[in-house]
Design a protein around this motif. Structure first.
Motif, PDB file in Angstrom:
ATOM      1  N   VAL A  41       0.829  -1.099  -0.124  1.00 54.55           N
ATOM      2  CA  VAL A  41      -0.208   0.160  -0.040  1.00 54.55           C
ATOM      3  C   VAL A  41       0.899   1.303  -0.053  1.00 54.55           C
ATOM      4  O   VAL A  41       1.538   1.398   1.174  1.00 54.55           O
ATOM      5  CB  VAL A  41      -1.060   0.030   1.261  1.00 54.55           C
ATOM      6  CG1 VAL A  41      -1.741   1.364   1.183  1.00 54.55           C
ATOM      7  CG2 VAL A  41      -1.875  -1.020   1.279  1.00 54.55           C
ATOM      8  N   VAL A  42       0.972   2.074  -1.257  1.00 56.95           N
ATOM      9  CA  VAL A  42       1.657   2.904  -1.286  1.00 56.95           C
ATOM     10  C   VAL A  42       1.083   4.291  -0.957  1.00 56.95           C
ATOM     11  O   VAL A  42      -0.201   4.233  -1.254  1.00 56.95           O
ATOM     12  CB  VAL A  42       2.628   3.138  -2.704  1.00 56.95           C
ATOM     13  CG1 VAL A  42       3.484   1.915  -2.709  1.00 56.95           C
ATOM     14  CG2 VAL A  42       1.546   3.245  -3.837  1.00 56.95           C
ATOM     15  N   ALA A  43       1.878   5.479  -0.468  1.00 60.88           N
ATOM     16  CA  ALA A  43       1.239   6.628  -0.226  1.00 60.88           C
ATOM     17  C   ALA A  43       1.651   7.793  -1.252  1.00 60.88           C
ATOM     18  O   ALA A  43       2.954   7.879  -1.297  1.00 60.88           O
ATOM     19  CB  ALA A  43       1.223   7.010   1.113  1.00 60.88           C
ATOM     20  N   ILE A  44       0.692   8.452  -1.828  1.00 59.73           N
ATOM     21  CA  ILE A  44       1.009   9.603  -2.651  1.00 59.73           C
ATOM     22  C   ILE A  44       0.504  10.713  -2.418  1.00 59.73           C
ATOM     23  O   ILE A  44      -0.670  10.652  -1.562  1.00 59.73           O
ATOM     24  CB  ILE A  44       0.771   9.522  -4.292  1.00 59.73           C
ATOM     25  CG1 ILE A  44      -0.843   9.326  -4.225  1.00 59.73           C
ATOM     26  CG2 ILE A  44       1.386   8.066  -4.653  1.00 59.73           C
ATOM     27  CD1 ILE A  44      -1.174   9.091  -5.898  1.00 59.73           C
ATOM     28  N   THR A  45       1.230  12.095  -2.539  1.00 60.74           N
ATOM     29  CA  THR A  45       0.567  13.157  -2.015  1.00 60.74           C
ATOM     30  C   THR A  45       0.042  14.111  -3.156  1.00 60.74           C
ATOM     31  O   THR A  45       0.943  14.371  -4.009  1.00 60.74           O
ATOM     32  CB  THR A  45       1.554  13.854  -1.181  1.00 60.74           C
ATOM     33  OG1 THR A  45       1.896  13.152  -0.013  1.00 60.74           O
ATOM     34  CG2 THR A  45       1.103  15.306  -0.396  1.00 60.74           C
ATOM     35  N   TYR A  46      -1.132  14.627  -3.061  1.00 57.47           N
ATOM     36  CA  TYR A  46      -1.481  15.533  -4.161  1.00 57.47           C
ATOM     37  C   TYR A  46      -2.419  16.660  -3.313  1.00 57.47           C
ATOM     38  O   TYR A  46      -3.360  16.040  -2.647  1.00 57.47           O
ATOM     39  CB  TYR A  46      -2.446  14.712  -5.196  1.00 57.47           C
ATOM     40  CG  TYR A  46      -2.982  15.645  -6.152  1.00 57.47           C
ATOM     41  CD1 TYR A  46      -2.208  16.278  -7.246  1.00 57.47           C
ATOM     42  CD2 TYR A  46      -4.459  15.796  -6.338  1.00 57.47           C
ATOM     43  CE1 TYR A  46      -2.665  16.990  -8.078  1.00 57.47           C
ATOM     44  CE2 TYR A  46      -4.814  16.250  -7.101  1.00 57.47           C
ATOM     45  CZ  TYR A  46      -4.119  17.196  -8.256  1.00 57.47           C
ATOM     46  OH  TYR A  46      -4.746  17.817  -9.232  1.00 57.47           O
ATOM     47  N   ASN A  47      -2.164  17.856  -3.786  1.00 59.55           N
ATOM     48  CA  ASN A  47      -2.692  18.716  -3.215  1.00 59.55           C
ATOM     49  C   ASN A  47      -3.019  18.886  -1.556  1.00 59.55           C
ATOM     50  O   ASN A  47      -3.996  19.132  -0.993  1.00 59.55           O
ATOM     51  CB  ASN A  47      -4.421  19.168  -3.631  1.00 59.55           C
ATOM     52  CG  ASN A  47      -4.466  19.858  -5.234  1.00 59.55           C
ATOM     53  OD1 ASN A  47      -3.406  20.280  -5.533  1.00 59.55           O
ATOM     54  ND2 ASN A  47      -5.551  19.585  -5.661  1.00 59.55           N
ATOM     55  N   GLU A  48      -1.729  18.799  -1.098  1.00 62.11           N
ATOM     56  CA  GLU A  48      -1.483  18.500   0.457  1.00 62.11           C
ATOM     57  C   GLU A  48      -2.608  17.513   0.691  1.00 62.11           C
ATOM     58  O   GLU A  48      -2.921  17.568   2.196  1.00 62.11           O
ATOM     59  CB  GLU A  48      -1.706  20.119   1.019  1.00 62.11           C
ATOM     60  CG  GLU A  48      -0.904  20.969   0.537  1.00 62.11           C
ATOM     61  CD  GLU A  48      -0.993  22.320   1.114  1.00 62.11           C
ATOM     62  OE1 GLU A  48      -1.896  22.224   1.872  1.00 62.11           O
ATOM     63  OE2 GLU A  48      -0.135  23.228   1.132  1.00 62.11           O
ATOM     64  N   LYS A  49      -2.858  16.497   0.353  1.00 61.49           N
ATOM     65  CA  LYS A  49      -3.752  15.196   0.755  1.00 61.49           C
ATOM     66  C   LYS A  49      -3.086  14.016   0.456  1.00 61.49           C
ATOM     67  O   LYS A  49      -2.540  13.874  -0.630  1.00 61.49           O
ATOM     68  CB  LYS A  49      -5.151  15.559   0.207  1.00 61.49           C
ATOM     69  CG  LYS A  49      -6.026  14.348   0.893  1.00 61.49           C
ATOM     70  CD  LYS A  49      -7.379  14.655   0.438  1.00 61.49           C
ATOM     71  CE  LYS A  49      -8.417  13.874   1.166  1.00 61.49           C
ATOM     72  NZ  LYS A  49      -9.735  13.853   0.730  1.00 61.49           N
ATOM     73  N   VAL A  50      -3.049  13.202   1.319  1.00 66.87           N
ATOM     74  CA  VAL A  50      -2.306  11.861   1.169  1.00 66.87           C
ATOM     75  C   VAL A  50      -3.373  10.966   0.585  1.00 66.87           C
ATOM     76  O   VAL A  50      -4.420  10.734   1.215  1.00 66.87           O
ATOM     77  CB  VAL A  50      -1.578  11.302   2.321  1.00 66.87           C
ATOM     78  CG1 VAL A  50      -1.052  10.142   2.364  1.00 66.87           C
ATOM     79  CG2 VAL A  50      -0.540  12.400   2.827  1.00 66.87           C
ATOM     80  N   TYR A  51      -3.104  10.129  -0.280  1.00 66.92           N
ATOM     81  CA  TYR A  51      -3.821   8.926  -0.984  1.00 66.92           C
ATOM     82  C   TYR A  51      -3.087   7.778  -0.992  1.00 66.92           C
ATOM     83  O   TYR A  51      -1.939   7.785  -1.393  1.00 66.92           O
ATOM     84  CB  TYR A  51      -4.383   9.288  -2.371  1.00 66.92           C
ATOM     85  CG  TYR A  51      -5.087  10.486  -2.548  1.00 66.92           C
ATOM     86  CD1 TYR A  51      -6.588  10.631  -2.247  1.00 66.92           C
ATOM     87  CD2 TYR A  51      -4.470  11.832  -2.825  1.00 66.92           C
ATOM     88  CE1 TYR A  51      -7.270  11.920  -2.467  1.00 66.92           C
ATOM     89  CE2 TYR A  51      -5.236  13.121  -2.865  1.00 66.92           C
ATOM     90  CZ  TYR A  51      -6.448  12.985  -2.722  1.00 66.92           C
ATOM     91  OH  TYR A  51      -7.152  13.947  -3.089  1.00 66.92           O
TER      92      TYR A  51
END
Length: 301
Positions: A150-160
């Protein structure tokens, strides 16, 4: 002393370190490490790797000896304290590690990725207008992928968070300088919206007859009025009078060959034009075809 031309085969790198999250790294906060899939190792590891002739790019297999969890990663820098390594927090969660646990690190050689499939762990991921572009930009900070992580990416200061469901051609692949096809599975907890039709509405639709939707006759109908007598008496209606026949309603026939985006304009010919054509065909008019007459009368002989 004597050179026989033999190539020195690379030897595996296998050692253990105490692992810590990036937040425990001395100095300034390193958000670039937290947003990627690479770790920070001590300088002694670089010296040992160069002497072992490790194949580049440097990829490693991480194993939690206590739980048996496995993942793969790359290396970002060799600036950690001796005997310690620093991992992104999401990687420590996948390996079920706590601060200061022992972690086995082994050098690895992975095939180049050709396909990967991800499943978002939240329905909020659907709010992103172009998810493939966002994922492509985030994977630039990763060196490899492992199925089940389960990898975590950040977009618009939000972690998905995204689960790696499948990778080809192997369960662990390298994504450095590759042409990889990406697919997305429906997010966890997502269900397709269903159209709910109430039973009363269905029964009402069954009882409706098409004749109730017949358009009213707005055209001209000859002699459709009623007669009124001058003496005020009511007009008698004869039984022999034929009933007025209304125009029957005909339902339209759907065009089964219709293609989306095409418009057809069908213009029916006017009846007056047809009559003119028929009269023009039947009447053969010739100019000056009559017989001439003289004003003088012929004398009788």
């Amino acid at each position: 002393m004597f050179g026989f031309g033999f190539l020195e085969m690379p030897r595996p790198f296998n050692t253990q370190y105490r692992c810590y999250s990036v937040s425990m790294l001395p100095g300034q906060e390193r958000q670039d490490v937290e947003k990627g899939g690479k770790i920070i190792m001590p300088p002694s590891a670089l010296d040992q790797l160069t002497r072992l002739n490790i194949v580049y790019p440097m990829l490693f297999k991480l194993t939690n000896p206590r739980e048996g969890c496995i993942t793969h990663c790359g290396v970002l820098e060799f600036v950690a304290d001796e005997g310690k390594i620093y991992l992104p927090y999401w990687m420590m969660q996948n390996l079920l590690l706590d601060e200061g646990d022992l972690l086995n690190i082994e050098s690895a050689s992975l095939p180049v990725a050709t396909f990967s499939k991800f499943q978002p762990q939240s329905e909020d991921f659907l709010d992103i207008s172009n998810p493939k572009a966002v994922l492509e930009n985030a994977l630039r900070n990763f060196a490899c992928l492992t199925s089940g992580d389960v990898v975590a990416i950040t977009y618009n200061e939000k972690v998905y968070e995204l689960r790696v469901l499948e990778t080809k051609p192997g369960k662990a692949v390298s994504i450095i300088e590759c042409d990889m096809n990406v697919e997305f599975a429906p997010p966890v907890g997502y269900s397709e919206p269903k159209k709910i039709v109430k039973k009363n509405q269905e029964e009402h639709m069954d009882t409706i007859e098409p004749i109730t939707y017949e358009p009213e006759d707005q055209g001209f109908i000859a002699f459709a009025g009623q007669g009124i007598r001058l003496d005020g008496k009511v007009r008698k209606v004869k039984d022999d009078e034929p009933p007025v026949i209304k125009a029957s309603y005909k339902r339209g026939v759907p065009d089964y060959d219709y293609h989306f985006g095409n418009l057809k304009f069908i213009r029916a010919p006017k009846k007056d034009d047809d009559k003119k054509k028929e009269s023009a065909e039947t009447s053969t008019f010739e100019a000056f075809s009559g017989a001439g007459k003289s004003l003088r009368q012929t004398k009788a002989v």
